[in-house]
Design a protein around this motif. Structure first.
Motif, PDB file in Angstrom:
ATOM      1  N   GLN A  47     -31.149  14.277  -1.956  1.00  0.00           N
ATOM      2  CA  GLN A  47     -32.365  14.042  -2.726  1.00  0.00           C
ATOM      3  C   GLN A  47     -32.057  13.161  -3.935  1.00  0.00           C
ATOM      4  O   GLN A  47     -32.816  12.251  -4.255  1.00  0.00           O
ATOM      5  CB  GLN A  47     -32.980  15.383  -3.172  1.00  0.00           C
ATOM      6  N   ASP A 105     -33.628   9.505  -5.092  1.00  0.00           N
ATOM      7  CA  ASP A 105     -34.111   9.247  -6.448  1.00  0.00           C
ATOM      8  C   ASP A 105     -33.404   8.014  -7.007  1.00  0.00           C
ATOM      9  O   ASP A 105     -34.041   7.120  -7.576  1.00  0.00           O
ATOM     10  CB  ASP A 105     -33.829  10.481  -7.316  1.00  0.00           C
ATOM     11  N   TYR A 124     -31.791  26.731   0.407  1.00  0.00           N
ATOM     12  CA  TYR A 124     -32.469  26.131  -0.746  1.00  0.00           C
ATOM     13  C   TYR A 124     -33.011  27.244  -1.618  1.00  0.00           C
ATOM     14  O   TYR A 124     -33.570  28.221  -1.119  1.00  0.00           O
ATOM     15  CB  TYR A 124     -33.611  25.227  -0.291  1.00  0.00           C
ATOM     16  N   SER A 125     -32.820  27.111  -2.915  1.00  0.00           N
ATOM     17  CA  SER A 125     -33.329  28.126  -3.822  1.00  0.00           C
ATOM     18  C   SER A 125     -34.841  28.012  -3.913  1.00  0.00           C
ATOM     19  O   SER A 125     -35.392  26.919  -3.967  1.00  0.00           O
ATOM     20  CB  SER A 125     -32.719  27.941  -5.210  1.00  0.00           C
ATOM     21  N   PRO A 145     -36.349  26.221  -8.173  1.00  0.00           N
ATOM     22  CA  PRO A 145     -35.698  24.988  -8.646  1.00  0.00           C
ATOM     23  C   PRO A 145     -35.387  25.057 -10.146  1.00  0.00           C
ATOM     24  O   PRO A 145     -34.459  24.415 -10.618  1.00  0.00           O
ATOM     25  CB  PRO A 145     -36.757  23.912  -8.380  1.00  0.00           C
ATOM     26  N   SER A 199     -28.449  20.497 -14.575  1.00  0.00           N
ATOM     27  CA  SER A 199     -27.038  20.139 -14.394  1.00  0.00           C
ATOM     28  C   SER A 199     -26.482  19.537 -15.682  1.00  0.00           C
ATOM     29  O   SER A 199     -26.105  18.378 -15.715  1.00  0.00           O
ATOM     30  CB  SER A 199     -26.905  19.135 -13.251  1.00  0.00           C
ATOM     31  N   ARG A 244     -39.748  21.855 -13.996  1.00  0.00           N
ATOM     32  CA  ARG A 244     -39.358  22.500 -12.739  1.00  0.00           C
ATOM     33  C   ARG A 244     -39.548  21.519 -11.571  1.00  0.00           C
ATOM     34  O   ARG A 244     -38.678  21.393 -10.710  1.00  0.00           O
ATOM     35  CB  ARG A 244     -40.238  23.732 -12.553  1.00  0.00           C
ATOM     36  N   TRP A 252     -36.835  19.700  -8.976  1.00  0.00           N
ATOM     37  CA  TRP A 252     -36.975  19.799  -7.524  1.00  0.00           C
ATOM     38  C   TRP A 252     -36.947  18.410  -6.875  1.00  0.00           C
ATOM     39  O   TRP A 252     -36.316  18.195  -5.849  1.00  0.00           O
ATOM     40  CB  TRP A 252     -38.275  20.550  -7.179  1.00  0.00           C
ATOM     41  N   ILE A 253     -37.598  17.468  -7.515  1.00  0.00           N
ATOM     42  CA  ILE A 253     -37.696  16.129  -6.928  1.00  0.00           C
ATOM     43  C   ILE A 253     -36.449  15.290  -7.216  1.00  0.00           C
ATOM     44  O   ILE A 253     -36.124  14.374  -6.470  1.00  0.00           O
ATOM     45  CB  ILE A 253     -38.986  15.441  -7.401  1.00  0.00           C
ATOM     46  N   ASN A 254     -35.741  15.620  -8.288  1.00  0.00           N
ATOM     47  CA  ASN A 254     -34.541  14.852  -8.623  1.00  0.00           C
ATOM     48  C   ASN A 254     -33.333  15.306  -7.804  1.00  0.00           C
ATOM     49  O   ASN A 254     -32.635  14.498  -7.204  1.00  0.00           O
ATOM     50  CB  ASN A 254     -34.251  14.960 -10.125  1.00  0.00           C
ATOM     51  N   ASP A 255     -33.064  16.609  -7.778  1.00  0.00           N
ATOM     52  CA  ASP A 255     -31.900  17.068  -7.007  1.00  0.00           C
ATOM     53  C   ASP A 255     -32.043  18.504  -6.504  1.00  0.00           C
ATOM     54  O   ASP A 255     -31.049  19.186  -6.294  1.00  0.00           O
ATOM     55  CB  ASP A 255     -30.607  16.894  -7.810  1.00  0.00           C
ATOM     56  N   ARG A 256     -33.313  18.926  -6.312  1.00  0.00           N
ATOM     57  CA  ARG A 256     -33.622  20.251  -5.760  1.00  0.00           C
ATOM     58  C   ARG A 256     -33.318  21.378  -6.751  1.00  0.00           C
ATOM     59  O   ARG A 256     -34.222  21.993  -7.260  1.00  0.00           O
ATOM     60  CB  ARG A 256     -32.895  20.513  -4.423  1.00  0.00           C
ATOM     61  N   HIS A 257     -32.056  21.695  -7.005  1.00  0.00           N
ATOM     62  CA  HIS A 257     -31.732  22.755  -7.964  1.00  0.00           C
ATOM     63  C   HIS A 257     -30.235  22.741  -8.239  1.00  0.00           C
ATOM     64  O   HIS A 257     -29.490  22.067  -7.538  1.00  0.00           O
ATOM     65  CB  HIS A 257     -32.189  24.138  -7.459  1.00  0.00           C
ATOM     66  N   THR A 277     -26.376  27.412  -6.463  1.00  0.00           N
ATOM     67  CA  THR A 277     -26.795  28.799  -6.660  1.00  0.00           C
ATOM     68  C   THR A 277     -25.655  29.753  -6.993  1.00  0.00           C
ATOM     69  O   THR A 277     -25.777  30.599  -7.880  1.00  0.00           O
ATOM     70  CB  THR A 277     -27.519  29.299  -5.387  1.00  0.00           C
TER      71      THR A 277
END
Lengths: 477, 477
Positions: free
Chosen positions: A199, A203, B161-162, B165, B196, B350, B354-359, B362
Motif C-alpha cells: 500500500q 502511495d 490486517y488489523s 488502523p 510509524s 485513522r 489506512w490509505i498510506n500503509d494500512r497500520h 501488530t
C-alpha cells in the motif's frame, strides 16, 4: 495565608507533584489572585509536614513555567503577567474562534472517506469474504526463532536509526534473489526499496510520479486499495476494460501518466495478461512516455505450471515499478512489502521513505532476511500453493456440482479467490439467508457493474466448509 | 528438429523450468522463427531423456503465456501473433521513447533532495553528533520477553490486517494513560492514533491539514525533519524567532495555517516555552483559526523538577495535534510514534494511516502495550533521566572548566543535547583536528545562521569521553 492542600502520602503521585497540581489549579481557576503572595517553601513545608525540599521542587517547577515569580527578600507571588483574559478567553475571542470541530481538512484529507472495510466474520456463517493467507499454516515457530535471534544480536547499530532508509542490505539482496528466481524480475539490490507493505508503494507511486489532476489508466474492475489512494491523491482514473488477454490497450488513452496493472493475476477477475498484450502494454508506455505500475500481489499462487514471469523482466526501456508484498506469502500484520524500481528512481523512493516514516523497523527486516535466506519462504510458498490449489479445486468442483452451467468461473487456476458470474438471480439474498458471506464485485467497478458477479475467497476455508458453503448458496430457499 | 537443450539434472532449477527458460530464450532471441514448429513433448522428452510430464509442464507454461500455440493433430508452433517488432522495438519507436532515466518526478518527488544525513562516527573520535538514546542501556531482555509473548499468543486475529488502523486498543489505552500521567495531556484512547514514528505524524499533518503553497509558521532555528517534509509538501515556511520565552508571537503571521512548535524543549535551542507565551500562542491560533502542532519529542528528559505539562492540556478550544514518539524513550528502530488529535480529526488521521500503509505492525504494538502497562517504560525513563541528567552536568561542568565565559550554554537542564555558543572562533577547525565530532546549528536556521553555535549531544557518551572531548576541543592547536 492559605496552606491547605489535600495531600495523600499513600498516593502514587509524588508529593511535590501533588503540591504543584494543587497550586497550579488554584492559579488557573483564580482561587489565587494575580500578584497574591503564596506561602514560602518553609511555611508550606511546616504546614503540610513534608520536607522543605519537596515543596521547593514544586515551586521550582511553578517558577519555571511562569505561574509564580520570586522577589529576593520579599517572597513568592502569583505572576501578574499571567493575564486572566488569556486563561479565560473573552466571549468575543471565543466567538471569532474556530473550534476544533471546525478544522478544515485539506483536499487530500477531505477525500478520505473510507475506513477499514472488511466485514467481520459473523458467527455460524461460512465466510468466503477473505482472500488472505490461512494464518494457522504460517510456520510461527520458525519466525519466532528468527525474531528472537535478531533481538539477541541487537546492537547499537540496529536499534538506532537505520543508515539505509531503503531497507537493510541483507534483506534487499534476498528480495532481489527471490524475485529473480520466482518472478523472473531483473534487478540489483540497489533497485529494491523495502516499504511498510505494498500500500505504501502505491502511495509513493502517486506522490512521486503524478500530480493531483493527472490522468492515470486503471483496470476496470480493479483493486480498491489502489483506487482509494489514487483518488485521495486527486488523480483522474481512466477506466480500462479487462478482456480475456488482459487490460484493453485502446482504453489506456494518450495522456495517462501511468497505467496500474495486475498482469499475473488480475484483481478481481483472476485473468493473466497474455504475452502479446504485455508487449503491447509496454509499447504503449514507450510511445506515450508513461510509467507502468505492476502490482504482483499474489503471483506466487499459480496452480498450473510455474508462476508467470513478471512484466518487469520484459521491460528494458520502459519504466516499470514492480510492487511486491509479504502480506500474501507470510502474514499481513508483518507490514513489509517492497518496490523494484528503475535505477534512476531508486533515490526518489529511498528519500520518500526517509521523509515519510524514516524506515521499516529493523529487527523485523533482519528476521525476514534470514527467513528468505534460509529457504523458509520458498518452502512455505510451495506448501501453501499445494494447499490453496487444492482448496480452489474443491471450490470449483462444488460450484460445478451445485450450479452446473449457472456459475461461470473466471480467470486462471491461481490466487486466493475466484470470480464467479451466476446465472441465478437471488444469490445475494440467498447468501444472507443461509449465512454464507460472499462479496459482490460491484465496488471494484468504475461505473456500471454487472449484476450477480461475486468474488469468493477460498484460502482460509477447509474443504468441508467450502462444500457446505456452496451447497447452502445453491439450496432453494 | 532442434531438441538440443543443455539441461543439468544436478541444478537447483527444476528440469521443466530449464526447458521453459531455454525455449523462451530461443523464441525471444529469434533462434526459433515465428510459426516454426517445435518438437512435440514426446520427441523432446526422448531426446533429453526426461519424463514426458516434465516437458509437458514446460510447454503448458509456454502455451499459457502465448509463446507457443498448439493445433490439434499437427503439432506445436511458435506463435505468429508474437510480433518481432514488439519484442525488438524499431529504432523509430525507441527514438520517441522516454527511457527509464528520463522519468519526470512529481513536484513532491523533485523536492526530495536529502538522504539519511547523520555523519558516521569516525573511529578514534569522540562523537557529540548524536542525541539518540544510549541503546546499551535499553532493557532488551524485558523487551525480548514481551515480543516473544506476543509471538506466542499470535493468532489469526493479530496476524491478519488489523481492524484498527489507528492502533490496537490496548496500546491506545496505555498511551492515553502515559501522556496523561507524564505530560498532563488530556485525551481519550479514541484520540490516539499509533503511527510509524513521529515523522509520519508530521507528514500526515502536512497532507491532511494544508495544501501546497500554504504558509505555516516554523520555529527558527527548528527541527530539520519537520522542515524537510513541510518543504517537500510545497509549504511556505514562515520563520518565527525563538526568544527566551519561546516562539515569537509577532512572527507567526496572520495567514499561517498552522504553527509547528516544540514547547517543552525547543529544538535545537533547548528552551522551554513559558506559560504566558503558551497562552499567547493558543490565543493567536484561536484568533486566526490556525492549528498548533506540538512536537513533544523528548520532553520526558527534564533534569530539574517534573516534565513541563504539554501545551495540549491547556487548549480546550484550539486544535492542537500532539506528536509523541518512542524513539527517544525506547529505540528508534522500533518505528512507533503517535499523535493525539482533537476528536473531530481522529477519523481523518485513522483513514490516512489506512490509505498510506494500512497500520503499524501488530505484534510490536502488543509488546509495546505490555511494556507500558507493566511499568517498564516509566522505570526505564526514570533511570535514563538520572543518567542523561548526570551526563549533561558532566558536559556543562567540562565546558565551564575549559571555556569559562567563552562557552554559553543555552536552554534548560533537559534533553539529550546542549546548544552552545562559543566566543572562540576556531572551534570547528579544532574539532576536526582533534577528532571531536560536533554539529553546527547552521542547517537548522532559515536564513542567516549565527557563527560558532553548535549542538552537542551527550546522551550516548560516558563521563570520561565527555570530559576528554571538551578538553580536546579547548586545547590550543
Amino acid at each position: 495565608m492559605r496552606t491547605a492542600i489535600a495531600i495523600d502520602s499513600r498516593s502514587a503521585t509524588p508529593l511535590h507533584r501533588q503540591i504543584y497540581d494543587a497550586w497550579r489549579g488554584d492559579i488557573l481557576t483564580g482561587r489565587f489572585r494575580r500578584g497574591e503572595r503564596v506561602p514560602s517553601t518553609r511555611e508550606l513545608a511546616a504546614a503540610l509536614k513534608v520536607a522543605r525540599a519537596t515543596v521547593a521542587q514544586a515551586y521550582e517547577q511553578l517558577l519555571a513555567e511562569g505561574y509564580l515569580h520570586a522577589t529576593r527578600g520579599s517572597g513568592t507571588f502569583v505572576c501578574r503577567e499571567l493575564p486572566d483574559e488569556l486563561l479565560q478567553p473573552k466571549p468575543v475571542a471565543r466567538a471569532s474562534a474556530k473550534p476544533a470541530s471546525q478544522v478544515k481538512l485539506s483536499r487530500f484529507g477531505a477525500r478520505l472517506t473510507e475506513d477499514f472495510r472488511y466485514a467481520p466474520e459473523s458467527p455460524g456463517s461460512i465466510c468466503f469474504a477473505r482472500w488472505t493467507p490461512d494464518l494457522e499454516r504460517f510456520p510461527l515457530t520458525i519466525w519466532r526463532k528468527l525474531v528472537l535471534r535478531a533481538l539477541r544480536q541487537a546492537s547499537r547499530a540496529n536499534l538506532g536509526y537505520s543508515r539505509e532508509p531503503q531497507g537493510i542490505e541483507s534483506l534487499r539482496v534476498e528480495i532481489a534473489a527471490y524475485v529473480a528466481r520466482s518472478r523472473a524480475v531483473r534487478c540489483t539490490p540497489e533497485q529494491v526499496v523495502v516499504l511498510s507493505g505494498s500500500q505504501q508503494a502505491l502511495d509513493f507511486c502517486a506522490r512521486l510520479l503524478t500530480e493531483p489532476g493527472d490522468e492515470v489508466a486503471f483496470e476496470n474492475p480493479g483493486y480498491l486499495g489502489t483506487r482509494r489512494i489514487f483518488e485521495a491523491h486527486g488523480l483522474k482514473l481512466r477506466p480500462a476494460r479487462i478482456d480475456n488477454e488482459g487490460i484493453a490497450i485502446r482504453d489506456l488513452g494518450r495522456k495517462s501518466k501511468l497505467a496500474y496493472v495486475t498482469p499475473s493475476h488480475q484483481f478481481p477477475t483472476g485473468l493473466a495478461m497474455s504475452l502479446p498484450r504485455r508487449l503491447e502494454l509496454l509499447s504503449w508506455a514507450r510511445t506515450h512516455g508513461a510509467i507502468v505500475v505492476e502490482d504482483d500481489y499474489d503471483s506466487e499462487y499459480r496452480y498450473s505450471g510455474p508462476p508467470l514471469p513478471a512484466l518487469q523482466g520484459l521491460a528494458d526501456d520502459v519504466p516499470v515499478i514492480y510492487c511486491g508484498t509479504f502480506s500474501k506469502v507470510m502474514f499481513p500484520a508483518l507490514r513489509i512489502g517492497y518496490v523494484i524500481v528503475p535505477e534512476q528512481l531508486a533515490a526518489a523512493f529511498r528519500r520518500a521513505k526517509w521523509i515519510n516514516d524514516r524506515h521499516t523497523p529493523t529487527l523485523e527486516q533482519l528476521a525476514l532476511a534470514e527467513f528468505l535466506g534460509e529457504g523458509h519462504l520458498d518452502r512455505h510458498v510451495r506448501r501453501m500453493r499445494r494447499l490453496y490449489g487444492h482448496r480452489r479445486e474443491v471450490l470449483v468442483d462444488a460450484l460445478t456440482r451445485h450450479f452446473g452451467g449457472d456459475a461461470a468461473v473466471c480467470g486462471d487456476a491461481a490466487g486466493m479467490s475466484v470470480m464467479v458470474r451466476f446465472a441465478v438471480a437471488d444469490i445475494a439474498a440467498n447468501a444472507t439467508r443461509k449465512k454464507v458471506q460472499i462479496v459482490s464485485t460491484a465496488p471494484y467497478y468504475l461505473g456500471k457493474a454487472p449484476a450477480n458477479e461475486f468474488l469468493l475467497g477460498f484460502s482460509t476455508l477447509g474443504d468441508r466448509a467450502i462444500r457446505e458453503g456452496i451447497k447452502r448458496l445453491a439450496a432453494v430457499p
